[in-house]
Design a protein around this motif. Sequence first.
Motif, PDB file in Angstrom:
ATOM      1  N   ALA A   1       0.828  -1.207   0.000  1.00 51.88           N
ATOM      2  CA  ALA A   1       0.000   0.000   0.000  1.00 51.88           C
ATOM      3  C   ALA A   1       0.862   1.256   0.000  1.00 51.88           C
ATOM      4  O   ALA A   1       0.577   2.233  -0.691  1.00 51.88           O
ATOM      5  CB  ALA A   1      -0.929  -0.006   1.219  1.00 51.88           C
TER       6      ALA A   1
ATOM      7  N   LYS B   1       2.263   2.601  -3.271  1.00 50.91           N
ATOM      8  CA  LYS B   1       1.372   3.323  -4.162  1.00 50.91           C
ATOM      9  C   LYS B   1       1.387   4.825  -3.897  1.00 50.91           C
ATOM     10  O   LYS B   1       0.970   5.604  -4.733  1.00 50.91           O
ATOM     11  CB  LYS B   1      -0.052   2.788  -4.038  1.00 50.91           C
ATOM     12  CG  LYS B   1      -0.240   1.377  -4.588  1.00 50.91           C
ATOM     13  CD  LYS B   1      -1.700   0.970  -4.516  1.00 50.91           C
ATOM     14  CE  LYS B   1      -1.931  -0.419  -5.108  1.00 50.91           C
ATOM     15  NZ  LYS B   1      -3.349  -0.815  -5.047  1.00 50.91           N
TER      16      LYS B   1
ATOM     17  N   ASP C   1      -0.607   0.482 -12.973  1.00 55.61           N
ATOM     18  CA  ASP C   1      -0.672   1.694 -12.164  1.00 55.61           C
ATOM     19  C   ASP C   1      -0.557   2.899 -13.086  1.00 55.61           C
ATOM     20  O   ASP C   1       0.437   3.058 -13.806  1.00 55.61           O
ATOM     21  CB  ASP C   1       0.473   1.693 -11.147  1.00 55.61           C
ATOM     22  CG  ASP C   1       0.360   2.831 -10.155  1.00 55.61           C
ATOM     23  OD1 ASP C   1       0.398   4.006 -10.586  1.00 55.61           O
ATOM     24  OD2 ASP C   1       0.238   2.560  -8.952  1.00 55.61           O
TER      25      ASP C   1
ATOM     26  N   ALA D   1      -1.017  11.346  -7.575  1.00 53.41           N
ATOM     27  CA  ALA D   1      -1.771  10.244  -6.982  1.00 53.41           C
ATOM     28  C   ALA D   1      -2.885   9.886  -7.961  1.00 53.41           C
ATOM     29  O   ALA D   1      -3.856  10.623  -8.099  1.00 53.41           O
ATOM     30  CB  ALA D   1      -2.335  10.648  -5.625  1.00 53.41           C
TER      31      ALA D   1
ATOM     32  N   TYR E   1      -5.121   7.496  -7.972  1.00 51.96           N
ATOM     33  CA  TYR E   1      -6.397   7.065  -7.401  1.00 51.96           C
ATOM     34  C   TYR E   1      -6.529   7.652  -5.997  1.00 51.96           C
ATOM     35  O   TYR E   1      -5.570   7.646  -5.228  1.00 51.96           O
ATOM     36  CB  TYR E   1      -6.472   5.539  -7.314  1.00 51.96           C
ATOM     37  CG  TYR E   1      -6.054   4.829  -8.573  1.00 51.96           C
ATOM     38  CD1 TYR E   1      -6.943   4.653  -9.632  1.00 51.96           C
ATOM     39  CD2 TYR E   1      -4.763   4.333  -8.717  1.00 51.96           C
ATOM     40  CE1 TYR E   1      -6.555   4.010 -10.785  1.00 51.96           C
ATOM     41  CE2 TYR E   1      -4.364   3.687  -9.870  1.00 51.96           C
ATOM     42  CZ  TYR E   1      -5.254   3.525 -10.900  1.00 51.96           C
ATOM     43  OH  TYR E   1      -4.860   2.888 -12.045  1.00 51.96           O
TER      44      TYR E   1
ATOM     45  N   ASP F   1      -5.373   5.485  -3.123  1.00 54.38           N
ATOM     46  CA  ASP F   1      -3.942   5.249  -2.950  1.00 54.38           C
ATOM     47  C   ASP F   1      -3.360   6.067  -1.804  1.00 54.38           C
ATOM     48  O   ASP F   1      -2.299   5.721  -1.272  1.00 54.38           O
ATOM     49  CB  ASP F   1      -3.184   5.578  -4.238  1.00 54.38           C
ATOM     50  CG  ASP F   1      -3.366   4.516  -5.310  1.00 54.38           C
ATOM     51  OD1 ASP F   1      -3.896   3.442  -4.982  1.00 54.38           O
ATOM     52  OD2 ASP F   1      -2.989   4.766  -6.467  1.00 54.38           O
TER      53      ASP F   1
ATOM     54  N   ARG G   1      -7.279   0.544  -0.394  1.00 54.27           N
ATOM     55  CA  ARG G   1      -6.338   0.354  -1.483  1.00 54.27           C
ATOM     56  C   ARG G   1      -6.386  -1.065  -2.013  1.00 54.27           C
ATOM     57  O   ARG G   1      -6.248  -1.307  -3.206  1.00 54.27           O
ATOM     58  CB  ARG G   1      -4.923   0.685  -1.006  1.00 54.27           C
ATOM     59  CG  ARG G   1      -4.718   2.139  -0.655  1.00 54.27           C
ATOM     60  CD  ARG G   1      -3.244   2.398  -0.414  1.00 54.27           C
ATOM     61  NE  ARG G   1      -3.074   3.708   0.191  1.00 54.27           N
ATOM     62  CZ  ARG G   1      -2.829   3.901   1.479  1.00 54.27           C
ATOM     63  NH1 ARG G   1      -2.719   2.892   2.282  1.00 54.27           N
ATOM     64  NH2 ARG G   1      -2.679   5.119   1.951  1.00 54.27           N
TER      65      ARG G   1
ATOM     66  N   SER H   1      -9.192  -1.392  -4.225  1.00 51.69           N
ATOM     67  CA  SER H   1      -8.888  -0.738  -5.495  1.00 51.69           C
ATOM     68  C   SER H   1      -8.038  -1.618  -6.379  1.00 51.69           C
ATOM     69  O   SER H   1      -8.268  -1.735  -7.573  1.00 51.69           O
ATOM     70  CB  SER H   1      -8.166   0.592  -5.241  1.00 51.69           C
ATOM     71  OG  SER H   1      -7.694   1.139  -6.431  1.00 51.69           O
TER      72      SER H   1
END
Length: 538
Positions: free
Chosen positions: A7, A10, A135, A252, A254, A257, A296, A299
């Motif tokens: 996590a 990200k 990503d 960032a 998302y 994230d 996350r 996601s």
Amino acid sequence: MANNLDAMRKIPPGIWLIRKIRGKDWSLKTHRYMVLLVTFIAYASYHASRKPSSIVKSALDPEPNKTKNVYPWPIGSVFVKDEFFDGNKDMFGYKGWEPFNGKDGTKKLGLIDVAFLACYSLGMFGAGHLGDTLDLRLFLTSGMIGSGIFVGLFGMGYFWNIHVFGFYLVMQMVAGLFQATGWPSVVAVIGNWFGKRKRGLIMGIWNAHTSVGNITGSLIAASVLEHGWGWSFIAPGTLIAIAGILVFLFLAAYPEDIGFPCLNGPAARVEAVPRDVEAPTQNEGTVEEGKSTAIRDRSGARRSVGLLEACLIPGVIPFAFCLFFSKLVAYTFLYWLPFYLSQTEIGGEYMSVKSAGNLSTLFDVGGIVGGILAGHISDKLRARAITAASFMYAAIPSMLLYRLYGNLSRTVNIVLMMIAGLFINGPYALITTAVSADLGTHSSLRGDSRALATVTAIIDGTGSIGAAIGPLLTGFLSTKGWDTVFVMLMLGALIAGLLLSRQVVVEINEKTCKLMRSSSGQQSSEAPPSRPLLSDQR
């Protein structure tokens, strides 16, 4: 522990560092501003890196017997005090560059442009699916650095003294593939962070990065041209590579994230997060970190949507083909308007190529206003198709008036040109931004899949094919007269509007049903309870 490390990876390094220094996170509103700024810079740099080829054409294939001060802006007197030509060399001492200075030099330059657009269009479809699978931050970073490398390699042909046409053709083709990573990615990121309420207006303003990038690229490429045409590619290539590093550090992709709920998910509501309250830093082992990690993880578990599945989303195919004809019209003006202005008698006189280049930029100014206006109207009406179709239909009389009366005077030409730019670029900007983001988060996806980049790629990739075909057809039709070209453009605008007829009918029916329900509900609330009382008395 492994999940926590995954996590943390990200979180963009720049944002992570700011968190450590400040001891607390930015608010959601601040993060949104950062996303808008970084993606604006990113795509502006994409467009800046595409401008050198148009700027250096005159240096690669100079026309003989040039007269004073005829180069288009910004190569003209804006940057160079004295412009004199001896018939064999251009204003910077070039005799041209083999293999582009021969009899077929213009064709080779045109072939390079077509090859770039073809690879860009085809690469868009694959890039969209990859953007939803990988990503987005890393994918966009890779695309920008790759673009910078191959744009720069094209310019290195000057310093390496390369005169093989195949080298420059391959460099442009590979650069086109890397350039395809940009638009699906940035639209997907904006769609992830902003809801539908003001998406049209926000994206209409944000879409000005196209014009900013074009102007920036022209300024940079022209300012270093006197040092060798290779620098006109290396400088913008370096710019987009640096912007790619900025994306890696601060974008960032998302909301989840960095600990915010997924905006487009069914279970998470981003409105529940205070917009103006800064969140404390999420330390390891805290409950907040556990929640954000779970978000996350959810996601990351969302699946990507394939091209066929994305095509089946209601509205994707009609809007894609609408953009095909919309971009056909817009890019014909983009590539041929300066030439048309220099070949048309305006106010009883012909203008120089430089003046025509200056004047044609006002078409883009009208386009910026049109993009903002179309986005705002579609937000207010909550009807993207009605807005886009209306603008396309309005573009037809605007182009007709421009053709018939644009030659009366320069003032009339400017006004009519900006009006035409407003109606032509308005729907083009709306479809490539807000509409693509809306369809990429369509309710049919049920919130469990990623389709933003894929849908954007399908729509804009199809439109890019039209962008290549329009200027190509104009090259043939202009030999028969400009009236024929304008007939083609008006026919293209008409077809673009008609392709949205079904979506327009659906939106009109939705509006009608809502009005009927609201009116019936108001009548029932205002009706007196006399009938039930009478029945009770009975």
